[in-house]
Design an enzyme around this catalytic site. Structure first.
Site, PDB file in Angstrom:
ATOM      1  N   THR A  48      38.008  37.311  31.441  1.00 33.86           N
ATOM      2  CA  THR A  48      37.423  36.908  32.730  1.00 33.86           C
ATOM      3  C   THR A  48      36.552  35.614  32.475  1.00 33.86           C
ATOM      4  O   THR A  48      36.548  34.583  33.072  1.00 33.86           O
ATOM      5  CB  THR A  48      36.356  37.977  33.305  1.00 33.86           C
ATOM      6  OG1 THR A  48      37.329  39.095  33.488  1.00 33.86           O
ATOM      7  CG2 THR A  48      35.909  37.604  34.613  1.00 33.86           C
ATOM      8  N   THR A  49      35.955  35.627  31.208  1.00 34.65           N
ATOM      9  CA  THR A  49      34.980  34.475  31.144  1.00 34.65           C
ATOM     10  C   THR A  49      35.739  33.236  30.774  1.00 34.65           C
ATOM     11  O   THR A  49      35.042  32.227  30.847  1.00 34.65           O
ATOM     12  CB  THR A  49      34.070  34.813  29.675  1.00 34.65           C
ATOM     13  OG1 THR A  49      33.196  36.254  30.008  1.00 34.65           O
ATOM     14  CG2 THR A  49      33.049  33.822  29.316  1.00 34.65           C
ATOM     15  N   TYR A 112      42.091  44.904  43.276  1.00 37.45           N
ATOM     16  CA  TYR A 112      42.476  44.789  44.796  1.00 37.45           C
ATOM     17  C   TYR A 112      43.546  45.787  45.142  1.00 37.45           C
ATOM     18  O   TYR A 112      43.210  46.567  46.255  1.00 37.45           O
ATOM     19  CB  TYR A 112      43.092  43.524  44.971  1.00 37.45           C
ATOM     20  CG  TYR A 112      43.646  43.140  46.240  1.00 37.45           C
ATOM     21  CD1 TYR A 112      42.423  42.898  47.196  1.00 37.45           C
ATOM     22  CD2 TYR A 112      44.989  43.503  47.109  1.00 37.45           C
ATOM     23  CE1 TYR A 112      43.123  42.429  48.606  1.00 37.45           C
ATOM     24  CE2 TYR A 112      45.109  42.933  47.989  1.00 37.45           C
ATOM     25  CZ  TYR A 112      44.123  42.981  49.103  1.00 37.45           C
ATOM     26  OH  TYR A 112      44.307  42.445  50.132  1.00 37.45           O
ATOM     27  N   TYR A 138      40.233  47.490  29.636  1.00 39.12           N
ATOM     28  CA  TYR A 138      39.018  46.945  29.981  1.00 39.12           C
ATOM     29  C   TYR A 138      38.552  47.575  31.272  1.00 39.12           C
ATOM     30  O   TYR A 138      39.174  47.575  32.367  1.00 39.12           O
ATOM     31  CB  TYR A 138      39.209  45.471  30.316  1.00 39.12           C
ATOM     32  CG  TYR A 138      38.098  44.429  30.338  1.00 39.12           C
ATOM     33  CD1 TYR A 138      36.719  45.202  30.588  1.00 39.12           C
ATOM     34  CD2 TYR A 138      38.172  43.135  31.193  1.00 39.12           C
ATOM     35  CE1 TYR A 138      35.660  44.140  31.043  1.00 39.12           C
ATOM     36  CE2 TYR A 138      37.244  42.466  31.606  1.00 39.12           C
ATOM     37  CZ  TYR A 138      35.973  42.969  31.497  1.00 39.12           C
ATOM     38  OH  TYR A 138      34.593  42.201  32.070  1.00 39.12           O
ATOM     39  N   ARG A 143      34.273  44.163  39.132  1.00 37.63           N
ATOM     40  CA  ARG A 143      35.227  42.963  39.611  1.00 37.63           C
ATOM     41  C   ARG A 143      36.502  43.682  40.264  1.00 37.63           C
ATOM     42  O   ARG A 143      37.223  42.845  40.920  1.00 37.63           O
ATOM     43  CB  ARG A 143      35.454  42.452  38.274  1.00 37.63           C
ATOM     44  CG  ARG A 143      34.178  41.423  37.887  1.00 37.63           C
ATOM     45  CD  ARG A 143      35.012  40.365  36.679  1.00 37.63           C
ATOM     46  NE  ARG A 143      33.712  39.517  36.307  1.00 37.63           N
ATOM     47  CZ  ARG A 143      33.643  38.527  36.805  1.00 37.63           C
ATOM     48  NH1 ARG A 143      34.539  37.983  37.409  1.00 37.63           N
ATOM     49  NH2 ARG A 143      32.725  37.405  36.358  1.00 37.63           N
ATOM     50  N   LYS A 167      36.949  48.621  26.425  1.00 40.18           N
ATOM     51  CA  LYS A 167      35.912  47.377  26.745  1.00 40.18           C
ATOM     52  C   LYS A 167      35.167  48.125  27.962  1.00 40.18           C
ATOM     53  O   LYS A 167      35.677  48.084  29.104  1.00 40.18           O
ATOM     54  CB  LYS A 167      36.210  46.283  26.720  1.00 40.18           C
ATOM     55  CG  LYS A 167      35.078  45.324  27.303  1.00 40.18           C
ATOM     56  CD  LYS A 167      35.553  43.738  27.494  1.00 40.18           C
ATOM     57  CE  LYS A 167      34.416  43.115  27.994  1.00 40.18           C
ATOM     58  NZ  LYS A 167      34.902  41.744  28.576  1.00 40.18           N
ATOM     59  N   ILE A 209      32.231  42.894  23.165  1.00 41.87           N
ATOM     60  CA  ILE A 209      32.886  41.857  23.711  1.00 41.87           C
ATOM     61  C   ILE A 209      32.100  40.909  24.328  1.00 41.87           C
ATOM     62  O   ILE A 209      31.803  41.347  25.672  1.00 41.87           O
ATOM     63  CB  ILE A 209      34.239  41.816  24.247  1.00 41.87           C
ATOM     64  CG1 ILE A 209      35.090  42.614  23.329  1.00 41.87           C
ATOM     65  CG2 ILE A 209      34.880  40.670  24.729  1.00 41.87           C
ATOM     66  CD1 ILE A 209      36.528  43.114  23.771  1.00 41.87           C
TER      67      ILE A 209
END
Length: 298
Positions: A48-49, A112, A138, A143, A167, A209
């Site tokens: 994402t980052t 989603y 993850y 999100r 994660k 992370i």
């Protein structure tokens, strides 16, 4: 299947951009070298980052190749393969040609679609069966709008041998403790939230992370390793010295905050891809002040 290489600090590498919006590969190489020379344990690419959602297929492959080449086998590499179309992810994995150069994949919970817990299990089952390298799941419900609950994570850990870690970015310490308490011995719980990495390690997590580690790899990696070794006083001191900075980099979105600090340190240009934008001028100044205060305290 060894998991030792993912103990400590992994860095969720940002993707630098040029003024024209293209990927800035020179800055990416500099950033990778900056991380490795300051003691991080592994690199995580296209998370994402890294603004992976705004990169096309060719750009993603070029970013992976750049990191692999620059790293030159110095530290392990984890690559993001995630999405909300299970079969498309499986196809991406099957089509990828350089798995001999990476050590694991990171796969975010499907967003989603809001799958059931059984749907989440079946999603990761197909990914694990397709991946030639270990899988890190993850969980980031803020999100994705879906939480991989403790029972499902534990089922995945017990039944899918290829899945070696989670994660955890749910922020739910009760859930995290349940996973740590009941997990198989070799299954890792990795913090996905810089602000609670120290307490998570105290509860039994294996590391992080990290986002803030992009800008402060030496300090954050040192804090994590001290916490793992039980050197709690210096680790806690660093945790609190970084606390306001960590809050600050997420105030106007990730990776806008950490990119602002990297820009202040002269490592990258301050560009993001829409729909993300740089932090406001007022927040940029606040982050700069926090950065300078941290440097003085260090």
């Amino acid at each position: 299947m060894t998991t030792n290489k993912f103990i400590g600090t992994g860095i969720a590498i940002i993707t630098p951009f040029l003024d024209n919006g293209e990927v800035d590969f020179d800055s990416l190489k500099n950033l990778v070298n900056f991380q490795i020379s300051n003691g991080v344990n592994y690199l995580v690419v296209l998370g994402t980052t890294g603004e992976a959602a705004t990169l096309n297929k060719e750009e993603k492959n070029a970013v992976i190749d750049c990191v692999i080449e620059t790293n030159n086998s110095r530290v392990p590499i984890v690559v993001g393969f995630g999405g909300n179309n299970t079969h498309e992810i499986v196809q991406q994995i099957e089509n990828y040609q350089n798995f001999d150069k990476i050590d694991a994949i990171l796969s975010v919970a499907p967003y989603y679609n809001k799958p059931s817990q059984e749907g989440l299990f079946q999603h990761y089952k197909l990914i694990a069966e397709s991946s030639p390298v270990p899988v890190i799941i993850y969980n980031v419900p803020g999100r994705t709008s879906v939480n991989i609950n403790a029972e499902t994570t534990l089922r995945i850990a017990r039944e899918l041998q290829k899945v070696i870690a989670v994660k955890e970015a749910s922020g739910n310490l009760e859930q995290i403790m349940q996973i740590i308490k009941d997990k198989p011995e070799d299954f890792l719980v990795i913090s996905g939230d810089d602000a609670i990495t120290y307490p998570m390690i105290q509860l039994g997590a294996s590391g992080v992370i990290s986002v803030i580690g992009n800008a402060f790899p030496k300090e954050f990696s040192c804090m994590v390793m001290q916490a793992i070794k039980g050197e709690n006083k210096p680790a806690l001191d660093t945790h609190y010295r970084l606390f306001e900075l960590i809050k600050g980099i997420f105030t106007e979105g990730n990776p806008a905050g950490v990119k602002a600090i990297l820009h202040q340190k002269g490592i990258i240009s301050n560009h993001l891809r829409l729909p993300l934008i740089p932090v406001s001028e007022s927040h940029y100044k606040k982050l700069n002040a926090l950065r300078e205060d941290f440097t003085v305290m260090a």
